[in-house]
Design a protein around this motif. Structure first.
Motif, PDB file in Angstrom:
ATOM      1  N   THR A  53     -53.837   6.634  10.964  1.00 29.06           N
ATOM      2  CA  THR A  53     -55.102   7.349  10.837  1.00 29.06           C
ATOM      3  C   THR A  53     -55.709   7.559  12.220  1.00 29.06           C
ATOM      4  N   VAL A  54     -56.131   8.794  12.502  1.00 30.90           N
ATOM      5  CA  VAL A  54     -56.839   9.110  13.744  1.00 30.90           C
ATOM      6  C   VAL A  54     -58.170   9.722  13.373  1.00 30.90           C
ATOM      7  N   LYS A  55     -59.235   9.208  13.979  1.00 29.30           N
ATOM      8  CA  LYS A  55     -60.581   9.753  13.753  1.00 29.30           C
ATOM      9  C   LYS A  55     -61.231   9.998  15.110  1.00 29.30           C
ATOM     10  N   ALA A  56     -61.926  11.127  15.233  1.00 31.53           N
ATOM     11  CA  ALA A  56     -62.671  11.441  16.449  1.00 31.53           C
ATOM     12  C   ALA A  56     -64.058  11.908  16.046  1.00 31.53           C
ATOM     13  N   LYS A  57     -65.061  11.506  16.858  1.00 33.30           N
ATOM     14  CA  LYS A  57     -66.441  11.839  16.520  1.00 33.30           C
ATOM     15  C   LYS A  57     -67.245  12.009  17.810  1.00 33.30           C
ATOM     16  N   THR A  63     -69.176   9.462  22.252  1.00 36.73           N
ATOM     17  CA  THR A  63     -67.896   9.953  21.743  1.00 36.73           C
ATOM     18  C   THR A  63     -67.067   8.768  21.300  1.00 36.73           C
ATOM     19  N   LYS A  64     -66.359   8.937  20.189  1.00 30.34           N
ATOM     20  CA  LYS A  64     -65.565   7.839  19.648  1.00 30.34           C
ATOM     21  C   LYS A  64     -64.200   8.352  19.206  1.00 30.34           C
ATOM     22  N   LEU A  65     -63.161   7.625  19.571  1.00 28.53           N
ATOM     23  CA  LEU A  65     -61.801   7.905  19.136  1.00 28.53           C
ATOM     24  C   LEU A  65     -61.254   6.620  18.529  1.00 28.53           C
ATOM     25  N   SER A  66     -60.866   6.677  17.271  1.00 29.52           N
ATOM     26  CA  SER A  66     -60.318   5.510  16.587  1.00 29.52           C
ATOM     27  C   SER A  66     -58.892   5.813  16.153  1.00 29.52           C
ATOM     28  N   TRP A  71     -49.682  -1.426   7.820  1.00 27.80           N
ATOM     29  CA  TRP A  71     -48.472  -1.481   7.011  1.00 27.80           C
ATOM     30  C   TRP A  71     -48.459  -2.778   6.227  1.00 27.80           C
ATOM     31  N   LYS A  72     -47.613  -2.825   5.240  1.00 31.98           N
ATOM     32  CA  LYS A  72     -47.374  -4.049   4.484  1.00 31.98           C
ATOM     33  C   LYS A  72     -46.069  -4.635   4.987  1.00 31.98           C
ATOM     34  N   ASP A  73     -46.013  -5.950   5.065  1.00 30.92           N
ATOM     35  CA  ASP A  73     -44.823  -6.600   5.591  1.00 30.92           C
ATOM     36  C   ASP A  73     -43.606  -6.456   4.689  1.00 30.92           C
ATOM     37  N   CYS A  74     -43.818  -6.128   3.416  1.00 25.49           N
ATOM     38  CA  CYS A  74     -42.667  -5.908   2.541  1.00 25.49           C
ATOM     39  C   CYS A  74     -42.223  -4.452   2.666  1.00 25.49           C
ATOM     40  N   THR A  75     -40.930  -4.209   2.477  1.00 34.08           N
ATOM     41  CA  THR A  75     -40.412  -2.855   2.606  1.00 34.08           C
ATOM     42  C   THR A  75     -40.511  -2.128   1.280  1.00 34.08           C
ATOM     43  N   GLY A  76     -40.591  -0.822   1.348  1.00 33.00           N
ATOM     44  CA  GLY A  76     -40.668   0.016   0.157  1.00 33.00           C
ATOM     45  C   GLY A  76     -40.727   1.467   0.579  1.00 33.00           C
ATOM     46  N   THR A  77     -40.752   2.362  -0.387  1.00 25.80           N
ATOM     47  CA  THR A  77     -40.817   3.780  -0.066  1.00 25.80           C
ATOM     48  C   THR A  77     -42.174   4.322  -0.458  1.00 25.80           C
ATOM     49  N   ARG A  78     -42.641   5.268   0.339  1.00 35.05           N
ATOM     50  CA  ARG A  78     -43.913   5.942   0.083  1.00 35.05           C
ATOM     51  C   ARG A  78     -43.756   7.399   0.454  1.00 35.05           C
ATOM     52  N   PRO A  84     -48.055  17.810  10.326  1.00 29.81           N
ATOM     53  CA  PRO A  84     -47.947  17.115  11.591  1.00 29.81           C
ATOM     54  C   PRO A  84     -49.307  17.030  12.288  1.00 29.81           C
ATOM     55  N   LEU A  85     -49.502  15.967  13.055  1.00 35.78           N
ATOM     56  CA  LEU A  85     -50.691  15.800  13.877  1.00 35.78           C
ATOM     57  C   LEU A  85     -50.391  16.393  15.250  1.00 35.78           C
ATOM     58  N   LYS A  86     -51.318  17.175  15.767  1.00 33.06           N
ATOM     59  CA  LYS A  86     -51.172  17.749  17.103  1.00 33.06           C
ATOM     60  C   LYS A  86     -52.144  17.077  18.031  1.00 33.06           C
TER      61      LYS A  86
END
Length: 88
Positions: A53-57, A63-66, A71-78, A84-86
C-alpha cells in the motif's frame, strides 16, 4: 500468540532515507530483513504474495508519504492486483 514490535522514529535527510530503502530492498532480495536500534531488533522473513500500500497526502505545508508492506507468515495464494503502480 506472542507479539514482537519494533518502532523507530527520527528526523533524517534524504540520502539517509535512500540508503535505508536500498538496504530494505536488499533484504527483500535475500528473503530476510533485520531491523535493529538501541538493543531492540526484529527479523522479518517476507515471502510469497505481499500486500503493498502506498499513500501520499499534501495539506498546506505538510506532506506525507506512507509505504506499507504486510504479509502472513503462512503461504497461500491470493488474487494479484493487475493495475501497475507508477512511480516517477
Amino acid at each position: 500468540m506472542s507479539e514482537e514490535k519494533f518502532v523507530f522514529d527520527s528526523l533524517q535527510d534524504c540520502d539517509t532515507i535512500k540508503n535505508f530503502l536500498v538496504s530494505l530492498t536488499d533484504g527483500f532480495d535475500k528473503g530476510s530483513i533485520t531491523l535493529s536500534t538501541n538493543g531492540d531488533a526484529i527479523v522479518l522473513k517476507p515471502e510469497g504474495l505481499l500486500n503493498f500500500t502506498v499513500k501520499a497526502k499534501k495539506k498546506g505545508t505538510e506532506t506525507k508519504l506512507s509505504i506499507r508492506v504486510s504479509w502472513k507468515d503462512c503461504t497461500g495464494t491470493r488474487d494479484v492486483n493487475e493495475t501497475p503502480l507508477k512511480v516517477s
